[in-house]
Write a protein that holds these residues in place. Structure first.
Motif, short mmCIF file in Angstrom:
data_model
loop_
_atom_site.label_atom_id
_atom_site.label_comp_id
_atom_site.label_asym_id
_atom_site.label_seq_id
_atom_site.Cartn_x
_atom_site.Cartn_y
_atom_site.Cartn_z
N ILE A 148 0.87 -1.18 0.00
CA ILE A 148 0.00 0.00 0.00
C ILE A 148 0.91 1.23 0.00
O ILE A 148 1.55 1.52 1.01
N PRO A 149 1.01 1.94 -1.12
CA PRO A 149 1.90 3.12 -1.16
C PRO A 149 1.58 4.11 -0.05
O PRO A 149 0.43 4.53 0.11
N ARG A 150 2.60 4.43 0.73
CA ARG A 150 2.49 5.37 1.85
C ARG A 150 1.40 4.95 2.84
O ARG A 150 0.83 5.78 3.55
N THR A 170 -0.23 2.98 6.16
CA THR A 170 0.15 2.69 7.54
C THR A 170 0.06 1.18 7.77
O THR A 170 -0.39 0.42 6.91
N ARG A 171 0.50 0.75 8.95
CA ARG A 171 0.40 -0.66 9.31
C ARG A 171 -1.06 -1.12 9.26
O ARG A 171 -1.37 -2.21 8.78
N SER A 172 -1.95 -0.27 9.73
CA SER A 172 -3.38 -0.60 9.72
C SER A 172 -3.90 -0.74 8.29
O SER A 172 -4.69 -1.64 7.99
N ASP A 173 -3.46 0.14 7.39
CA ASP A 173 -3.89 0.07 5.99
C ASP A 173 -3.46 -1.24 5.34
O ASP A 173 -4.22 -1.86 4.58
N ILE A 174 -2.25 -1.68 5.65
CA ILE A 174 -1.73 -2.92 5.06
C ILE A 174 -2.53 -4.11 5.58
O ILE A 174 -2.91 -5.01 4.82
N ILE A 175 -2.78 -4.13 6.89
CA ILE A 175 -3.51 -5.25 7.48
C ILE A 175 -4.92 -5.35 6.91
O ILE A 175 -5.42 -6.43 6.60
N HIS A 176 -5.57 -4.21 6.74
CA HIS A 176 -6.94 -4.20 6.23
C HIS A 176 -7.01 -4.50 4.73
O HIS A 176 -8.12 -4.68 4.20
#
Length: 216
Positions: free
Chosen positions: A47-49, A51-57
């Protein structure tokens, strides 16, 4: 690992395709069996730029599809079945278990999601002044005297690097060690457009862009 939206788009498409079949459009993936392969210990969605939460979701287990998945785990390490000495198999088994514990997050428990991993001394090269020289000598001991020897197994050894630039530095270092005359080959700096006359994008591929590419 692909983004969960890729799988959800496929799921909706199969439902549309199977909409004419009785009750099939109401089932996940239109009632078709879909097999996913992957390992959450390895590369997660990029996921460009993000967060950790964005990647997990963005992972598939954050999708509604996950509730309908049956997880099958591979439990037999095939590398341990290829023969070799007992001591070598034991070393591979211990290393495999250590890697799995790190991937599962069970190393250094209990923790709050962050832990300092202690790497065993036998995995480290601690005394060196030139890191590239040290890792080459440790991975390929006696390279200069044995690189022409068919019994010197180069195929069973490898140096992993994080970037193409580091790979180039290591390759250049090893090339400089080997005796003999160096030959340099130039790559093409233009595109043969004879088979791509209808592809306008090739008109914008410049020699500067081609020369900037770094291949493996």
């Amino acid at each position: 690992m692909a983004n969960k939206f890729c799988f959800e788009a496929l799921e909706k498409s199969l439902k549309d395709i199977m909409s004419g079949t009785t009750h099939a459009s109401e089932k996940v993936f239109g009632g078709k069996v879909v097999v996913f392969g992957g390992d959450f210990r390895q590369i997660l969605p990029v996921i460009p730029r993000g967060t950790r939460s964005d990647i997990i979701h963005a992972t598939i287990n954050a999708s509604y599809i996950w509730d309908h998945c049956k997880v099958l785990r591979l439990t037999k390490n095939m590398r341990l079945q290829t023969g070799g000495t007992t001591s070598n198999a034991d070393d591979i088994r211990r290393f495999s278990e250590w890697i799995l514990n790190i991937g599962d997050g069970t190393m250094c428990e209990p923790n709050d999601g962050y832990a300092d991993i202690c790497i065993p001394e036998e995995f480290l090269i601690s005394n060196f002044s030139d890191p590239i020289k040290a890792i080459v000598e440790d991975t390929y001991p006696g390279l200069i005297h044995n690189y022409l020897d068919s019994n010197y197994d180069l195929q069973s050894r490898a140096i992993l690097a994080s970037t193409i630039e580091v790979v180039d530095d290591i390759n250049q270092y090893i090339t400089n060690l080997l005796p003999g005359e160096e030959k340099e080959y130039f790559s093409s700096d233009s595109i043969d457009k004879s088979d791509a006359t209808n592809f306008d994008a090739y008109e914008h591929v410049t020699p500067e862009f081609l020369n900037a590419l770094k291949t493996s």
